[in-house]
Write a protein that holds these residues in place. Structure first.
Motif, PDB file in Angstrom:
ATOM      1  N   TYR A  40       5.612   2.509  -0.395  1.00  0.00           N
ATOM      2  CA  TYR A  40       5.357   3.767  -0.243  1.00  0.00           C
ATOM      3  C   TYR A  40       4.540   4.308  -1.555  1.00  0.00           C
ATOM      4  O   TYR A  40       3.723   4.729  -1.827  1.00  0.00           O
ATOM      5  CB  TYR A  40       6.568   4.436   0.128  1.00  0.00           C
ATOM      6  N   GLU A  70       1.580   3.754   4.223  1.00  0.00           N
ATOM      7  CA  GLU A  70       0.695   4.852   5.050  1.00  0.00           C
ATOM      8  C   GLU A  70      -0.094   4.012   6.048  1.00  0.00           C
ATOM      9  O   GLU A  70      -0.306   4.170   7.114  1.00  0.00           O
ATOM     10  CB  GLU A  70       0.136   5.859   4.489  1.00  0.00           C
ATOM     11  N   LYS A  71      -0.875   2.912   5.354  1.00  0.00           N
ATOM     12  CA  LYS A  71      -1.805   2.180   5.913  1.00  0.00           C
ATOM     13  C   LYS A  71      -1.218   1.257   7.037  1.00  0.00           C
ATOM     14  O   LYS A  71      -1.648   1.072   7.952  1.00  0.00           O
ATOM     15  CB  LYS A  71      -2.415   1.059   4.746  1.00  0.00           C
ATOM     16  N   MET A 102       8.130  11.156   4.800  1.00  0.00           N
ATOM     17  CA  MET A 102       6.701  11.195   5.524  1.00  0.00           C
ATOM     18  C   MET A 102       6.577  11.739   6.801  1.00  0.00           C
ATOM     19  O   MET A 102       5.660  11.795   7.516  1.00  0.00           O
ATOM     20  CB  MET A 102       6.510   9.378   5.636  1.00  0.00           C
ATOM     21  N   LYS A 111       7.657  10.555   9.469  1.00  0.00           N
ATOM     22  CA  LYS A 111       7.537   9.371  10.592  1.00  0.00           C
ATOM     23  C   LYS A 111       8.706   9.121  11.460  1.00  0.00           C
ATOM     24  O   LYS A 111       9.701   8.939  10.844  1.00  0.00           O
ATOM     25  CB  LYS A 111       7.070   8.312   9.756  1.00  0.00           C
TER      26      LYS A 111
END
Length: 102
Positions: free
Chosen positions: A90, A96-97, A39, A41
């Motif tokens: 995921y 993601e939220k 991601m 991240k």
């Protein structure tokens, strides 16, 4: 829950949006780390097997979360579970939220 190890764990969790308490050889830990890597991240990763106080940290995590295994993944200070939990979040589009800055 108090003491230097508990205070360290609480401090680490509060400083970054995503914190993973891991062991470098654990396949479930690798799964969780890969999800965030894919991601793109950034996250704080604490490799318990590379620390002298790793067992103490894991005991604190057990007291905090009720789970004795790693990884323990925290998002915005809340434990969301382990490797398979992160992968499921995921795949359902929920992770993601959760990663929206507060």
């Amino acid at each position: 829950m108090s003491g230097p190890t508990a205070n360290y764990v609480k401090e680490v969790i509060s400083k970054d949006m995503v914190v993973i308490f891991s062991k470098s050889y654990c396949p479930y830990c690798q799964l969780a780390k890969e999800v965030f890597h894919n991601m793109k991240k950034n996250c704080t990763i604490i490799e318990l097997d590379h620390r002298e106080d790793g067992d103490k940290i894991q005991s604190v995590l057990r007291e905090m979360t009720g789970a004795k295994t790693v990884p323990r993944v925290f998002i915005n200070g809340v434990c969301v579970g382990g490797g398979t939990d992160v992968k499921e979040l995921y795949e359902r589009g929920e992770l993601e939220k959760m990663l929206v800055a507060k």
